[in-house]
Design a protein around this motif. Structure first.
Motif, mmCIF file in Angstrom:
data_model
loop_
_atom_site.group_PDB
_atom_site.id
_atom_site.type_symbol
_atom_site.label_atom_id
_atom_site.label_comp_id
_atom_site.label_asym_id
_atom_site.label_seq_id
_atom_site.Cartn_x
_atom_site.Cartn_y
_atom_site.Cartn_z
ATOM 1 N N PHE A 21 -26.252 -22.420 -4.484
ATOM 2 C CA PHE A 21 -24.853 -22.265 -4.101
ATOM 3 C C PHE A 21 -23.959 -22.555 -5.299
ATOM 4 O O PHE A 21 -24.222 -23.473 -6.061
ATOM 5 C CB PHE A 21 -24.502 -23.240 -2.972
ATOM 6 C CG PHE A 21 -25.322 -23.023 -1.735
ATOM 7 C CD1 PHE A 21 -24.947 -22.087 -0.797
ATOM 8 C CD2 PHE A 21 -26.473 -23.752 -1.527
ATOM 9 C CE1 PHE A 21 -25.710 -21.878 0.342
ATOM 10 C CE2 PHE A 21 -27.250 -23.565 -0.390
ATOM 11 C CZ PHE A 21 -26.863 -22.620 0.544
ATOM 12 N N PHE A 22 -22.881 -21.780 -5.427
ATOM 13 C CA PHE A 22 -21.952 -21.947 -6.533
ATOM 14 C C PHE A 22 -20.539 -22.171 -6.004
ATOM 15 O O PHE A 22 -20.194 -21.767 -4.904
ATOM 16 C CB PHE A 22 -21.991 -20.725 -7.454
ATOM 17 C CG PHE A 22 -23.314 -20.578 -8.150
ATOM 18 C CD1 PHE A 22 -23.546 -21.212 -9.362
ATOM 19 C CD2 PHE A 22 -24.332 -19.830 -7.584
ATOM 20 C CE1 PHE A 22 -24.779 -21.107 -9.998
ATOM 21 C CE2 PHE A 22 -25.561 -19.710 -8.217
ATOM 22 C CZ PHE A 22 -25.784 -20.348 -9.421
ATOM 23 N N ALA A 23 -19.712 -22.814 -6.828
ATOM 24 C CA ALA A 23 -18.281 -23.046 -6.579
ATOM 25 C C ALA A 23 -18.053 -23.753 -5.245
ATOM 26 O O ALA A 23 -18.726 -24.732 -4.949
ATOM 27 C CB ALA A 23 -17.509 -21.740 -6.695
ATOM 28 N N HIS A 24 -17.137 -23.231 -4.420
ATOM 29 C CA HIS A 24 -16.773 -23.908 -3.175
ATOM 30 C C HIS A 24 -17.925 -23.952 -2.170
ATOM 31 O O HIS A 24 -17.953 -24.820 -1.304
ATOM 32 C CB HIS A 24 -15.527 -23.264 -2.549
ATOM 33 C CG HIS A 24 -15.770 -21.935 -1.930
ATOM 34 N ND1 HIS A 24 -15.708 -20.760 -2.645
ATOM 35 C CD2 HIS A 24 -16.096 -21.593 -0.662
ATOM 36 C CE1 HIS A 24 -15.973 -19.750 -1.842
ATOM 37 N NE2 HIS A 24 -16.216 -20.224 -0.636
ATOM 38 N N LEU A 25 -18.877 -23.047 -2.288
ATOM 39 C CA LEU A 25 -20.026 -23.076 -1.376
ATOM 40 C C LEU A 25 -20.865 -24.326 -1.617
ATOM 41 O O LEU A 25 -21.358 -24.947 -0.676
ATOM 42 C CB LEU A 25 -20.886 -21.821 -1.549
ATOM 43 C CG LEU A 25 -20.205 -20.493 -1.227
ATOM 44 C CD1 LEU A 25 -21.136 -19.337 -1.545
ATOM 45 C CD2 LEU A 25 -19.762 -20.455 0.223
ATOM 46 N N ARG A 26 -21.026 -24.695 -2.876
ATOM 47 C CA ARG A 26 -21.763 -25.909 -3.227
ATOM 48 C C ARG A 26 -21.084 -27.122 -2.597
ATOM 49 O O ARG A 26 -21.750 -28.004 -2.051
ATOM 50 C CB ARG A 26 -21.830 -26.061 -4.742
ATOM 51 C CG ARG A 26 -22.535 -27.332 -5.193
ATOM 52 C CD ARG A 26 -22.489 -27.508 -6.685
ATOM 53 N NE ARG A 26 -23.118 -26.397 -7.351
ATOM 54 C CZ ARG A 26 -22.908 -26.050 -8.614
ATOM 55 N NH1 ARG A 26 -22.072 -26.753 -9.354
ATOM 56 N NH2 ARG A 26 -23.507 -25.024 -9.142
ATOM 57 N N ASP A 27 -19.756 -27.163 -2.662
ATOM 58 C CA ASP A 27 -19.014 -28.282 -2.076
ATOM 59 C C ASP A 27 -19.185 -28.315 -0.556
ATOM 60 O O ASP A 27 -19.368 -29.378 0.026
ATOM 61 C CB ASP A 27 -17.527 -28.175 -2.419
ATOM 62 C CG ASP A 27 -17.271 -28.296 -3.916
ATOM 63 O OD1 ASP A 27 -18.105 -28.906 -4.623
ATOM 64 O OD2 ASP A 27 -16.240 -27.775 -4.375
ATOM 65 N N ALA A 28 -19.141 -27.140 0.081
ATOM 66 C CA ALA A 28 -19.245 -27.075 1.536
ATOM 67 C C ALA A 28 -20.634 -27.495 2.026
ATOM 68 O O ALA A 28 -20.755 -28.201 3.026
ATOM 69 C CB ALA A 28 -18.930 -25.664 2.023
ATOM 70 N N GLY A 81 -22.753 -29.335 0.216
ATOM 71 C CA GLY A 81 -23.003 -30.691 -0.253
ATOM 72 C C GLY A 81 -24.230 -30.801 -1.134
ATOM 73 O O GLY A 81 -24.754 -31.894 -1.353
ATOM 74 N N ALA A 82 -24.685 -29.668 -1.652
ATOM 75 C CA ALA A 82 -25.856 -29.646 -2.530
ATOM 76 C C ALA A 82 -25.806 -28.417 -3.416
ATOM 77 O O ALA A 82 -25.208 -27.397 -3.060
ATOM 78 C CB ALA A 82 -27.140 -29.628 -1.707
ATOM 79 N N GLU A 83 -26.430 -28.515 -4.576
ATOM 80 C CA GLU A 83 -26.509 -27.388 -5.504
ATOM 81 C C GLU A 83 -27.464 -26.318 -4.981
ATOM 82 O O GLU A 83 -27.277 -25.129 -5.209
ATOM 83 C CB GLU A 83 -26.992 -27.906 -6.853
ATOM 84 C CG GLU A 83 -26.830 -26.932 -7.981
ATOM 85 C CD GLU A 83 -27.127 -27.586 -9.320
ATOM 86 O OE1 GLU A 83 -27.901 -26.975 -10.080
ATOM 87 O OE2 GLU A 83 -26.611 -28.678 -9.589
ATOM 88 N N LEU A 142 -19.486 -22.288 6.462
ATOM 89 C CA LEU A 142 -19.105 -21.663 5.190
ATOM 90 C C LEU A 142 -18.084 -20.564 5.438
ATOM 91 O O LEU A 142 -18.296 -19.687 6.273
ATOM 92 C CB LEU A 142 -20.337 -21.081 4.495
ATOM 93 C CG LEU A 142 -21.426 -22.083 4.142
ATOM 94 C CD1 LEU A 142 -22.618 -21.370 3.519
ATOM 95 C CD2 LEU A 142 -20.903 -23.152 3.214
ATOM 96 N N PRO A 143 -16.992 -20.579 4.708
ATOM 97 C CA PRO A 143 -15.938 -19.583 4.904
ATOM 98 C C PRO A 143 -16.216 -18.278 4.159
ATOM 99 O O PRO A 143 -16.833 -18.271 3.100
ATOM 100 C CB PRO A 143 -14.702 -20.273 4.323
ATOM 101 C CG PRO A 143 -15.256 -21.157 3.249
ATOM 102 C CD PRO A 143 -16.608 -21.603 3.735
ATOM 103 N N ARG A 144 -15.799 -17.177 4.748
ATOM 104 C CA ARG A 144 -15.738 -15.854 4.107
ATOM 105 C C ARG A 144 -17.035 -15.445 3.397
ATOM 106 O O ARG A 144 -17.017 -14.965 2.265
ATOM 107 C CB ARG A 144 -14.558 -15.813 3.155
ATOM 108 C CG ARG A 144 -13.243 -16.102 3.877
ATOM 109 C CD ARG A 144 -12.051 -16.006 3.007
ATOM 110 N NE ARG A 144 -11.993 -14.681 2.402
ATOM 111 C CZ ARG A 144 -11.308 -14.391 1.310
ATOM 112 N NH1 ARG A 144 -10.620 -15.329 0.720
ATOM 113 N NH2 ARG A 144 -11.320 -13.183 0.814
#
Length: 77
Positions: free
Chosen positions: A6-13, A15-17, A41-43
């Motif tokens: 996951f990259f960018a905001h997806l990683r934050d959502a 909670g892991a790389e 996860l949005p969009r």
């Protein structure tokens, strides 16, 4: 098993790389829907997907051991 990056905001959502899960036999669209529901996860429809470092469409079938990356669109100027 598959490694899902996951990259960018997806990683934050999430909670892991990355996550390790069984996605073999699913389409990219099915995996997106599953992850979107589980992690809110949005969009996900705007997220680009790569399988084994090659861009893949939503109808691409994920193989056992494939590495999947979800890359959101880049914004900025």
């Amino acid at each position: 098993m598959n490694k899902v990056l996951f990259f960018a905001h997806l990683r934050d959502a999430v909670g892991a790389e990355f996550l390790t899960l069984d996605a073999g036999g699913k389409t990219v669209a099915e995996l997106k829907a599953e992850l979107a529901a589980k992690y809110d996860l949005p969009r996900m429809e705007t997220v680009m997907t790569a399988i084994n470092e090659e861009f893949a469409g939503n109808d691409e079938i994920i193989g056992e051991g494939d590495e999947i990356a979800f890359i959101p669109p880049v914004s900025g100027g």
